[in-house]
Design a protein around this motif. Structure first.
Motif, PDB file in Angstrom:
ATOM      1  N   ALA A  62     102.150 135.901  74.694  1.00  0.00           N
ATOM      2  CA  ALA A  62     102.051 134.464  74.417  1.00  0.00           C
ATOM      3  C   ALA A  62     103.304 133.718  74.862  1.00  0.00           C
ATOM      4  O   ALA A  62     103.224 132.649  75.485  1.00  0.00           O
ATOM      5  N   ASP A  63     104.477 134.258  74.544  1.00  0.00           N
ATOM      6  CA  ASP A  63     105.724 133.590  74.927  1.00  0.00           C
ATOM      7  C   ASP A  63     105.847 133.478  76.438  1.00  0.00           C
ATOM      8  O   ASP A  63     106.248 132.438  76.974  1.00  0.00           O
ATOM      9  N   ASN A  64     105.510 134.557  77.153  1.00  0.00           N
ATOM     10  CA  ASN A  64     105.598 134.535  78.609  1.00  0.00           C
ATOM     11  C   ASN A  64     104.551 133.620  79.223  1.00  0.00           C
ATOM     12  O   ASN A  64     104.834 132.874  80.160  1.00  0.00           O
ATOM     13  N   GLY A  65     103.337 133.652  78.699  1.00  0.00           N
ATOM     14  CA  GLY A  65     102.246 132.875  79.278  1.00  0.00           C
ATOM     15  C   GLY A  65     102.378 131.383  79.092  1.00  0.00           C
ATOM     16  O   GLY A  65     101.810 130.599  79.860  1.00  0.00           O
ATOM     17  N   THR A  66     103.136 130.965  78.069  1.00  0.00           N
ATOM     18  CA  THR A  66     103.272 129.525  77.786  1.00  0.00           C
ATOM     19  C   THR A  66     104.650 128.986  78.137  1.00  0.00           C
ATOM     20  O   THR A  66     104.966 127.840  77.848  1.00  0.00           O
ATOM     21  N   MET A  67     105.480 129.792  78.779  1.00  0.00           N
ATOM     22  CA  MET A  67     106.875 129.423  79.018  1.00  0.00           C
ATOM     23  C   MET A  67     107.015 128.146  79.849  1.00  0.00           C
ATOM     24  O   MET A  67     107.899 127.320  79.613  1.00  0.00           O
ATOM     25  N   THR A  68     106.114 127.937  80.817  1.00  0.00           N
ATOM     26  CA  THR A  68     106.245 126.789  81.705  1.00  0.00           C
ATOM     27  C   THR A  68     105.823 125.487  81.052  1.00  0.00           C
ATOM     28  O   THR A  68     106.112 124.406  81.570  1.00  0.00           O
ATOM     29  N   LYS A  69     105.116 125.574  79.912  1.00  0.00           N
ATOM     30  CA  LYS A  69     104.647 124.340  79.273  1.00  0.00           C
ATOM     31  C   LYS A  69     105.066 124.256  77.806  1.00  0.00           C
ATOM     32  O   LYS A  69     104.457 123.531  77.021  1.00  0.00           O
ATOM     33  N   ALA A  70     106.125 125.011  77.449  1.00  0.00           N
ATOM     34  CA  ALA A  70     106.553 125.010  76.044  1.00  0.00           C
ATOM     35  C   ALA A  70     106.881 123.607  75.557  1.00  0.00           C
ATOM     36  O   ALA A  70     106.596 123.241  74.412  1.00  0.00           O
ATOM     37  N   GLY A  71     107.468 122.771  76.420  1.00  0.00           N
ATOM     38  CA  GLY A  71     107.845 121.418  76.021  1.00  0.00           C
ATOM     39  C   GLY A  71     106.676 120.493  75.795  1.00  0.00           C
ATOM     40  O   GLY A  71     106.838 119.393  75.249  1.00  0.00           O
ATOM     41  N   ARG A  72     105.476 120.909  76.214  1.00  0.00           N
ATOM     42  CA  ARG A  72     104.289 120.066  76.058  1.00  0.00           C
ATOM     43  C   ARG A  72     103.405 120.508  74.898  1.00  0.00           C
ATOM     44  O   ARG A  72     102.302 119.990  74.724  1.00  0.00           O
ATOM     45  N   MET A 123      94.045 132.196  78.497  1.00  0.00           N
ATOM     46  CA  MET A 123      94.589 132.960  79.620  1.00  0.00           C
ATOM     47  C   MET A 123      94.086 134.403  79.581  1.00  0.00           C
ATOM     48  O   MET A 123      93.656 134.956  80.603  1.00  0.00           O
ATOM     49  N   ILE A 124      94.153 135.028  78.419  1.00  0.00           N
ATOM     50  CA  ILE A 124      93.711 136.419  78.282  1.00  0.00           C
ATOM     51  C   ILE A 124      92.239 136.546  78.667  1.00  0.00           C
ATOM     52  O   ILE A 124      91.840 137.480  79.375  1.00  0.00           O
ATOM     53  N   ARG A 125      91.443 135.578  78.220  1.00  0.00           N
ATOM     54  CA  ARG A 125      90.000 135.625  78.475  1.00  0.00           C
ATOM     55  C   ARG A 125      89.681 135.365  79.946  1.00  0.00           C
ATOM     56  O   ARG A 125      88.928 136.119  80.572  1.00  0.00           O
ATOM     57  N   GLU A 126      90.272 134.320  80.520  1.00  0.00           N
ATOM     58  CA  GLU A 126      89.910 133.920  81.884  1.00  0.00           C
ATOM     59  C   GLU A 126      90.477 134.853  82.939  1.00  0.00           C
ATOM     60  O   GLU A 126      89.861 135.030  83.992  1.00  0.00           O
ATOM     61  N   LEU A 127      91.629 135.464  82.674  1.00  0.00           N
ATOM     62  CA  LEU A 127      92.232 136.356  83.661  1.00  0.00           C
ATOM     63  C   LEU A 127      91.941 137.821  83.373  1.00  0.00           C
ATOM     64  O   LEU A 127      92.307 138.693  84.156  1.00  0.00           O
ATOM     65  N   GLY A 128      91.285 138.104  82.248  1.00  0.00           N
ATOM     66  CA  GLY A 128      90.944 139.492  81.931  1.00  0.00           C
ATOM     67  C   GLY A 128      92.167 140.343  81.647  1.00  0.00           C
ATOM     68  O   GLY A 128      92.224 141.515  82.059  1.00  0.00           O
ATOM     69  N   VAL A 129      93.157 139.790  80.926  1.00  0.00           N
ATOM     70  CA  VAL A 129      94.367 140.549  80.586  1.00  0.00           C
ATOM     71  C   VAL A 129      94.017 141.583  79.525  1.00  0.00           C
ATOM     72  O   VAL A 129      93.512 141.240  78.452  1.00  0.00           O
ATOM     73  N   VAL A 130      94.265 142.846  79.814  1.00  0.00           N
ATOM     74  CA  VAL A 130      94.011 143.917  78.849  1.00  0.00           C
ATOM     75  C   VAL A 130      95.256 144.076  77.983  1.00  0.00           C
ATOM     76  O   VAL A 130      96.304 144.535  78.446  1.00  0.00           O
ATOM     77  N   THR A 131      95.156 143.646  76.729  1.00  0.00           N
ATOM     78  CA  THR A 131      96.310 143.652  75.832  1.00  0.00           C
ATOM     79  C   THR A 131      95.836 143.878  74.403  1.00  0.00           C
ATOM     80  O   THR A 131      94.669 143.616  74.078  1.00  0.00           O
ATOM     81  N   GLN A 132      96.742 144.319  73.558  1.00  0.00           N
ATOM     82  CA  GLN A 132      96.418 144.481  72.148  1.00  0.00           C
ATOM     83  C   GLN A 132      96.319 143.133  71.442  1.00  0.00           C
ATOM     84  O   GLN A 132      95.785 143.037  70.349  1.00  0.00           O
ATOM     85  N   GLY A 133      96.849 142.086  72.061  1.00  0.00           N
ATOM     86  CA  GLY A 133      96.794 140.759  71.482  1.00  0.00           C
ATOM     87  C   GLY A 133      97.911 139.884  71.993  1.00  0.00           C
ATOM     88  O   GLY A 133      98.825 140.354  72.692  1.00  0.00           O
ATOM     89  N   PRO A 134      97.910 138.594  71.667  1.00  0.00           N
ATOM     90  CA  PRO A 134      98.909 137.662  72.189  1.00  0.00           C
ATOM     91  C   PRO A 134     100.342 138.013  71.835  1.00  0.00           C
ATOM     92  O   PRO A 134     101.255 137.649  72.569  1.00  0.00           O
ATOM     93  N   GLU A 135     100.557 138.723  70.725  1.00  0.00           N
ATOM     94  CA  GLU A 135     101.924 139.015  70.294  1.00  0.00           C
ATOM     95  C   GLU A 135     102.449 140.350  70.820  1.00  0.00           C
ATOM     96  O   GLU A 135     103.578 140.735  70.511  1.00  0.00           O
TER      97      GLU A 135
END
Length: 502
Positions: free
Chosen positions: A359-369, A388-400
């Motif tokens: 989550a921190d990495n995926g939102t880094m470019t828009k944190a100010g918004r 992002m996880i859904r549309e790009l098919g990121v295989v992860t245990q979760g946002p954190e």
């Protein structure tokens, strides 16, 4: 030597029924590998297939839970016997272990320098280093600062260092990832010469064409299991990909050859006569809904041009305009504000903060918004990340989950998601599928095609043929200048010839 004769020869290394588990995660399950002396043996598989775990076991960095490793028919040394492992195997990693501020000689004999009366004997060190380099035909000066070597020369120095311990089995982990065409050719010549001198290689690469160029045998891992071992000549590329993925993979959806040219759409990116450290007088435009490629050797200047458009590098003259608005030189915040999204060349050095979460990495470019007064609203952060996880098919245990725990392909998807988070009008993609498996490559190229259809202007800067097929036209750079333009439908030979200056 025929494959039958090779199979009858004693293996230089053999992994038998090797399994490894980390908590609930099965990293390897009864994997096997048999490498015959004097061959180049490819180890391939998607990210997360178990390659890195097997390499760690083969080099004594971790012990298998079950199974065993043998060298020349003898059991592997105990894990604590580092000297015993060095005498049998070494790994040359994609990220060099050479210490750049030391000389070549100091790197070759680090922590084992010859001494005289308790002090390092520098004449002896240089003499022994020169003898070692000459023995293995590594044409570099022993007095040279290692950081000044070309990447391929650093790799050869690492190989020579490993051979000096007595090892004759070398693992090459993505050795060509940072090399251009001519450098790869020279490295392959040296690999073949070392093979002829009795050195055996395990070759790990996501570039399947290289497997067919340099290797005699290939082993495929999938989902932590051994799938097949076969002579390379007996396994066509489509069957090899199918063995790696469990299904057929087709990149035709991203091929621009049958696409109508984009002529009437507004210009989103205009580059006019820019010059920088390694490029000069470069001009081109990219319209909305158009994908333009830039290719060339590593030293061609293509990366510098892309980084200038993304605000990552300065340009001295000329101008760059994003939808008519001028981009200041070397200004990433300005590029973001003008609507530029970027997938940088190195996801580890420029694209991700590995200890932070997805989550921190995926939102880094828009944190100010994502909230007032610099505070990030948790709900908006979660919505952005889950989309992002859904549309790009990121295989992860979760946002954190820390992004360091993801496979290379999924890390690259997070970098892509970060670039898209601001809904940019211009996307700059540097080697967007480098170091990922074929299935992740398919997913990433599908995202690029989807963004093009949504009307984004896309600049793909890459040496990968598959990446460039997505492009309506490809600009070829050499020695810092654009020297050719190829419209969609080019042949591999035609594009390579332009890149190489043939």
């Amino acid at each position: 030597m025929s494959f039958t004769a090779q199979a009858a020869a004693p293996p230089i290394v053999e992994a038998i029924g090797v399994s490894k588990r980390y908590g609930p995660t099965i990293a390897l399950h009864e994997a096997q590998l048999r490498v015959v002396a004097g061959e180049s043996h490819a180890l391939v598989g998607r990210n997360g297939a178990g390659k890195s775990t097997l390499v760690g076991i083969l080099t004594g960095l971790r012990a298998p839970d079950t199974g065993m490793v043998r060298f020349a028919g003898e059991p592997a040394p105990p894990i604590a016997d580092r000297e015993g492992w060095r005498q049998r195997v070494a790994c040359v990693y994609q990220h060099s272990t050479i210490i750049p501020d030391l000389t070549v000689a100091e790197n070759l004999f680090i922590n084992r320098q010859p001494e005289k009366r308790g002090f390092i004997s520098w004449p002896t060190l240089k003499r022994e280093a020169r003898a070692l380099l000459d023995r293995w035909n590594v044409a570099v000066s022993e007095d040279m600062r290692a950081g000044d070597l070309r990447i391929e020369a650093r790799q050869l120095v690492e190989i020579a260092r490993a051979l000096s311990y007595g090892a004759r089995f070398i693992i090459l982990d993505e050795p060509t990832a940072q090399l251009d065409g001519e450098e790869i050719k020279r490295l392959f010549v040296r690999i073949r010469e070392l093979q002829a001198a009795g050195v055996t290689f395990l070759f790990i690469s996501h570039h399947l064409q290289e497997v067919y160029e340099i290797c005699q045998t290939v082993t495929v891992l999938r989902d932590a299991r051994h799938i097949v071992t076969a002579p390379v000549a007996d396994l066509p590329k489509d069957r090899l990909i199918e063995a790696m993925t469990g299904e057929q993979v087709h990149f035709g959806f991203a091929d621009a050859a049958g696409r109508s040219p984009v002529r009437d759409a507004p210009v989103a990116l205009e580059v006019k006569g820019i010059s920088g450290e390694d490029f000069e007088d470069v001009s081109f435009t990219v319209r909305k809904g158009e994908t333009i490629g830039i290719s060339g050797a590593t030293s061609s200047g293509r990366v510098g041009v892309a980084e200038a458009v993304a605000g990552l590098a300065r340009f001295g003259k000329g101008e760059i305009r994003i939808e008519g608005r001028r981009l200041p030189s070397g200004n990433v915040p300005a590029a973001l504000a003008l609507g530029v999204g970027c997938v940088p060349k190195s996801r580890h050095d420029q694209g991700l903060v590995l200890p932070l979460s997805v989550a921190d990495n995926g939102t880094m470019t828009k944190a100010g918004r994502m909230g007032p007064l610099g505070f990030i609203a948790p709900r908006r952060r979660a919505e952005t990340t889950n989309r992002m996880i859904r549309e790009l098919g990121v295989v992860t245990q979760g946002p954190e989950q820390p992004v360091s725990g993801l496979s290379g392909g999924n890390q690259q998807k997070v970098v892509m998601g970060r670039a898209l988070a601001t809904d940019p009008s211009v996307l700059v993609l540097l080697d967007p599928t480098a170091g990922v498996d074929v299935k992740s490559k398919e997913a990433l190229l599908a995202v690029v095609e989807r963004m093009r259809r949504e009307g984004k202007a896309i600049l793909v800067v890459s040496g990968e043929i598959e990446d460039l097929r997505t492009c309506d036209r490809v600009l070829v750079m050499r020695h810092g200048r654009v020297v050719a333009e190829k419209k969609a439908g080019w042949s591999d030979n035609e594009l390579v010839a332009a890149i190489e200056g043939i």
